[in-house]
Write a protein that holds these residues in place. Structure first.
Motif, mmCIF file in Angstrom:
data_model
loop_
_atom_site.group_PDB
_atom_site.id
_atom_site.type_symbol
_atom_site.label_atom_id
_atom_site.label_comp_id
_atom_site.label_asym_id
_atom_site.label_seq_id
_atom_site.Cartn_x
_atom_site.Cartn_y
_atom_site.Cartn_z
ATOM 1 N N ARG A 1 70.828 97.256 -7.782
ATOM 2 C CA ARG A 1 71.082 98.231 -8.835
ATOM 3 C C ARG A 1 71.119 97.539 -10.185
ATOM 4 O O ARG A 1 71.625 96.444 -10.321
ATOM 5 N N THR B 1 74.646 96.801 -3.796
ATOM 6 C CA THR B 1 74.664 96.923 -5.251
ATOM 7 C C THR B 1 73.839 95.845 -5.932
ATOM 8 O O THR B 1 73.603 95.936 -7.136
ATOM 9 N N SER C 1 80.193 98.584 0.189
ATOM 10 C CA SER C 1 80.176 98.047 -1.152
ATOM 11 C C SER C 1 79.709 96.612 -1.057
ATOM 12 O O SER C 1 79.859 95.975 -0.028
ATOM 13 N N SER D 1 78.089 108.991 -2.883
ATOM 14 C CA SER D 1 78.828 107.979 -3.629
ATOM 15 C C SER D 1 80.344 108.103 -3.450
ATOM 16 O O SER D 1 80.868 109.208 -3.383
ATOM 17 N N ASP E 1 82.256 100.974 -6.609
ATOM 18 C CA ASP E 1 81.184 101.956 -6.645
ATOM 19 C C ASP E 1 80.439 101.754 -5.331
ATOM 20 O O ASP E 1 79.645 100.829 -5.202
ATOM 21 N N SER E 2 80.732 102.580 -4.356
ATOM 22 C CA SER E 2 80.228 102.345 -3.014
ATOM 23 C C SER E 2 79.291 103.454 -2.561
ATOM 24 O O SER E 2 79.249 104.538 -3.138
ATOM 25 N N GLN E 3 78.562 103.162 -1.500
ATOM 26 C CA GLN E 3 77.649 104.113 -0.893
ATOM 27 C C GLN E 3 78.266 104.563 0.427
ATOM 28 O O GLN E 3 78.571 103.748 1.294
ATOM 29 N N LYS F 1 83.745 106.312 -5.413
ATOM 30 C CA LYS F 1 84.155 105.435 -6.514
ATOM 31 C C LYS F 1 85.672 105.367 -6.598
ATOM 32 O O LYS F 1 86.357 106.339 -6.299
ATOM 33 N N GLU G 1 81.871 111.943 -3.269
ATOM 34 C CA GLU G 1 80.846 112.982 -3.212
ATOM 35 C C GLU G 1 80.764 113.482 -1.776
ATOM 36 O O GLU G 1 80.864 112.706 -0.827
#
Length: 183
Positions: free
Chosen positions: A146, A143, A139, A92, A115-117, A94, A24
């Motif tokens: 979540r 998480t 990562s 994000s 699935d990382s920030q 991924k 993103e």
């Protein structure tokens, strides 16, 4: 993150494989693959980056810690770099492992590895005026807060174990009145 039966068979048979990377970005979401050319999956064309794209090795440990992942893309012209200078913090990133079928399509439901920030991005320019963009993501520890996207349903059970009927009675038990008294 469960491995579907189709993906397990494709991996075991040695089908061609690669990584799909979704990043993103304020300028628009980027869809990339580690191959050459385009791969179509999930309604998107994933642009093959070949040797121009890279991901740092993904580490899985038993430690409760934040693992850094760096997504890099080389060979970018400076005009494009000037358009990508926005903050990527908290967006994000991924990564999925995919396999190709014999007709060149992606096996249904690739296995999600990351699935990382996203945290920040940096740019480096070489002598020929081409830039490398590196986006660092986290990562792991973040998480833990979540919620899981898994649900205890017969349909989800069948995705992993197609012949298992252990959860088929779940819906009938949902609204059943039971008397808990000593006999």
């Amino acid at each position: 993150m469960t491995l579907t039966p189709e993906m397990a068979v494709a991996l075991a048979s040695g089908d061609p494989r690669g990584l799909l990377v979704q990043i993103e970005h304020p300028s628009g979401t980027g869809y990339f693959s580690t191959g050459v050319g385009k791969v179509n999956w999930n309604g998107h064309d994933w642009l093959g980056t070949g040797k121009l794209g890279s991901i740092t090795p993904i580490k899985y440990t038993s430690d409760i810690s934040v693992q850094d992942i760096a997504f890099s893309l080389s060979g970018i012209d400076l005009d494009t770099v000037n358009q990508l200078n926005d903050s990527v913090c908290n967006l994000s990133g991924k990564v999925w492992l995919y396999c190709l079928t014999s007709d060149g399509t992606v096996v249904r439901e690739p296995y999600q590895l990351v699935d990382s920030q996203l945290d920040y991005q940096k740019f480096e320019v070489d002598a020929e005026g081409k830039a490398t963009i590196t986006i660092v993501a986290h990562s792991g520890f973040y998480t833990l807060v979540r919620s899981s996207e898994e649900a205890w349903t017969p349909e989800n059970q069948k995705l992993t174990y197609p012949t298992d009927t252990g959860l088929d009675m779940l819906y009938s038990l949902q609204n059943q009145d039971l008397q808990w008294t000593p006999s």
